[in-house]
Scaffold this motif. Structure first.
Motif, mmCIF file in Angstrom:
data_model
loop_
_atom_site.group_PDB
_atom_site.id
_atom_site.type_symbol
_atom_site.label_atom_id
_atom_site.label_comp_id
_atom_site.label_asym_id
_atom_site.label_seq_id
_atom_site.Cartn_x
_atom_site.Cartn_y
_atom_site.Cartn_z
ATOM 1 N N LEU A 8 0.820 -1.211 0.000
ATOM 2 C CA LEU A 8 0.000 0.000 0.000
ATOM 3 C C LEU A 8 0.859 1.268 0.000
ATOM 4 N N MET A 9 1.899 1.292 0.823
ATOM 5 C CA MET A 9 2.772 2.469 0.899
ATOM 6 C C MET A 9 3.557 2.660 -0.399
ATOM 7 N N ALA A 10 4.151 1.592 -0.910
ATOM 8 C CA ALA A 10 4.958 1.698 -2.131
ATOM 9 C C ALA A 10 4.091 2.057 -3.329
ATOM 10 N N GLY A 11 2.924 1.439 -3.446
ATOM 11 C CA GLY A 11 2.020 1.747 -4.555
ATOM 12 C C GLY A 11 1.557 3.187 -4.517
ATOM 13 N N SER A 12 1.173 3.648 -3.345
ATOM 14 C CA SER A 12 0.733 5.045 -3.187
ATOM 15 C C SER A 12 1.866 6.013 -3.489
ATOM 16 N N ALA A 13 3.055 5.700 -2.983
ATOM 17 C CA ALA A 13 4.210 6.573 -3.207
ATOM 18 C C ALA A 13 4.586 6.618 -4.688
ATOM 19 N N LEU A 14 4.533 5.473 -5.363
ATOM 20 C CA LEU A 14 4.849 5.463 -6.801
ATOM 21 C C LEU A 14 3.891 6.348 -7.588
ATOM 22 N N ILE A 15 2.620 6.280 -7.257
ATOM 23 C CA ILE A 15 1.629 7.115 -7.948
ATOM 24 C C ILE A 15 1.868 8.590 -7.632
ATOM 25 N N ALA A 16 2.026 8.909 -6.362
ATOM 26 C CA ALA A 16 2.190 10.303 -5.946
ATOM 27 C C ALA A 16 3.499 10.912 -6.456
ATOM 28 N N LEU A 17 4.543 10.100 -6.517
ATOM 29 C CA LEU A 17 5.864 10.613 -6.887
ATOM 30 C C LEU A 17 6.214 10.406 -8.362
ATOM 31 N N ALA A 18 5.280 9.901 -9.150
ATOM 32 C CA ALA A 18 5.551 9.651 -10.576
ATOM 33 C C ALA A 18 6.082 10.890 -11.300
ATOM 34 N N PRO A 19 5.486 12.071 -11.105
ATOM 35 C CA PRO A 19 6.032 13.260 -11.799
ATOM 36 C C PRO A 19 7.470 13.590 -11.358
ATOM 37 N N VAL A 20 7.743 13.446 -10.070
ATOM 38 C CA VAL A 20 9.091 13.705 -9.558
ATOM 39 C C VAL A 20 10.067 12.711 -10.171
ATOM 40 N N MET A 21 9.676 11.446 -10.199
ATOM 41 C CA MET A 21 10.545 10.407 -10.744
ATOM 42 C C MET A 21 10.798 10.637 -12.234
ATOM 43 N N ALA A 22 9.791 11.049 -12.967
ATOM 44 C CA ALA A 22 9.967 11.349 -14.394
ATOM 45 C C ALA A 22 10.949 12.509 -14.562
ATOM 46 N N GLY A 23 10.812 13.518 -13.734
ATOM 47 C CA GLY A 23 11.727 14.664 -13.794
ATOM 48 C C GLY A 23 13.162 14.273 -13.480
ATOM 49 N N VAL A 24 13.342 13.430 -12.467
ATOM 50 C CA VAL A 24 14.691 12.974 -12.110
ATOM 51 C C VAL A 24 15.279 12.152 -13.258
ATOM 52 N N VAL A 26 14.666 12.318 -16.453
ATOM 53 C CA VAL A 26 15.054 13.229 -17.543
ATOM 54 C C VAL A 26 16.331 13.980 -17.166
ATOM 55 N N ALA A 27 16.419 14.462 -15.937
ATOM 56 C CA ALA A 27 17.601 15.201 -15.487
ATOM 57 C C ALA A 27 18.858 14.340 -15.538
ATOM 58 N N VAL A 28 18.747 13.087 -15.131
ATOM 59 C CA VAL A 28 19.903 12.182 -15.180
ATOM 60 C C VAL A 28 20.355 12.001 -16.621
ATOM 61 N N ARG A 29 19.409 11.756 -17.506
ATOM 62 C CA ARG A 29 19.737 11.537 -18.929
ATOM 63 C C ARG A 29 20.356 12.777 -19.565
ATOM 64 N N GLU A 91 17.041 6.914 -4.514
ATOM 65 C CA GLU A 91 16.459 5.701 -3.942
ATOM 66 C C GLU A 91 15.021 5.430 -4.398
ATOM 67 N N LEU A 92 14.353 6.402 -4.994
ATOM 68 C CA LEU A 92 12.927 6.258 -5.329
ATOM 69 C C LEU A 92 12.580 5.038 -6.192
ATOM 70 N N PRO A 93 13.401 4.637 -7.169
ATOM 71 C CA PRO A 93 13.034 3.455 -7.949
ATOM 72 C C PRO A 93 12.925 2.167 -7.122
ATOM 73 N N GLN A 94 13.472 2.169 -5.921
ATOM 74 C CA GLN A 94 13.375 0.989 -5.070
ATOM 75 C C GLN A 94 11.944 0.711 -4.619
ATOM 76 N N LEU A 95 11.071 1.682 -4.806
ATOM 77 C CA LEU A 95 9.652 1.423 -4.527
ATOM 78 C C LEU A 95 9.160 0.253 -5.378
#
Length: 186
Positions: A8-24, A26-29, A91-95
């Motif tokens: 429940l926590m990981a699924g919720s966090a992945l949904i909520a943080l999807a825009p942040v993760m997409a931004g990170v 792109v920034a890494v690339r 660490e976010l992809p570890q979700l």
């Protein structure tokens, strides 16, 4: 109960943080060669190997060793690697690893496949039976600053005292450490 909490926590966090993760991603690339995600071979529950994703904060030619074993860690960082590590955004992809069952929200941090000293000590004390975590008791009590034997003592204490209440306390302490960038090496 712990597994349900993790999903429940990981699924919720992945949904909520999807825009942040997409931004990170792109920034890494945009700031370094190579993929946005680095898949690290780690030791999981019962010493089973699994592949753990992280946003890449190090150059693609970095040796696969624990960061503290590199002569000059900063020279291996990507242009945004220091920020990713300090903010723990790497660490976010570890979700994903939590969702698929390789990791838990709280548990001992997964050892690198070649950290023989840590793996041996954890096995000797039975800590290897725990699912590794995104955060853990050792992380909120020193993180990168404590020696391996002391980490294992803290991991062992968690093994014997783990409860949902302790997990929530560790999660809260982790958020505080990340916000204040305490005990984080680059």
């Amino acid at each position: 109960m712990k597994r349900l909490f993790d999903v429940l926590m990981a699924g919720s966090a992945l949904i909520a943080l999807a825009p942040v993760m997409a931004g990170v991603a792109v920034a890494v690339r945009l700031t370094s060669q190579g993929p946005a995600i680095y898949w690290s071979d780690r030791v999981g529950r019962d010493n089973r190997l699994f592949r753990m994703p992280k946003f890449r904060s190090m150059r693609i030619d970095t040796p696969p060793v624990a960061t503290h074993l590199l002569a000059d860690t900063r020279s291996w960082l990507t242009p945004i690697g220091g920020f990713l590590r300090k903010s723990s955004l790497d660490e976010l992809p570890q979700l994903w690893s939590i969702l698929v069952g390789d990791m838990s929200i709280v548990g001992p941090r997964p050892a690198l496949f070649n950290q023989d000293d840590l793996i041996a000590l954890r096995t000797e004390h039975g800590v290897h039976r725990l699912r590794p975590g995104l955060t853990g008791w050792a992380q909120v009590n020193g993180r990168d600053e404590i020696p391996i034997p002391d980490k294992v003592v803290l991991d062992l204490a968690y093994l014997h005292q783990q409860t949902l209440l302790l997990d929530l306390r560790i999660l809260w302490m982790t958020i505080d450490k990340v916000i204040h960038a305490k005990d984080i090496s680059h």
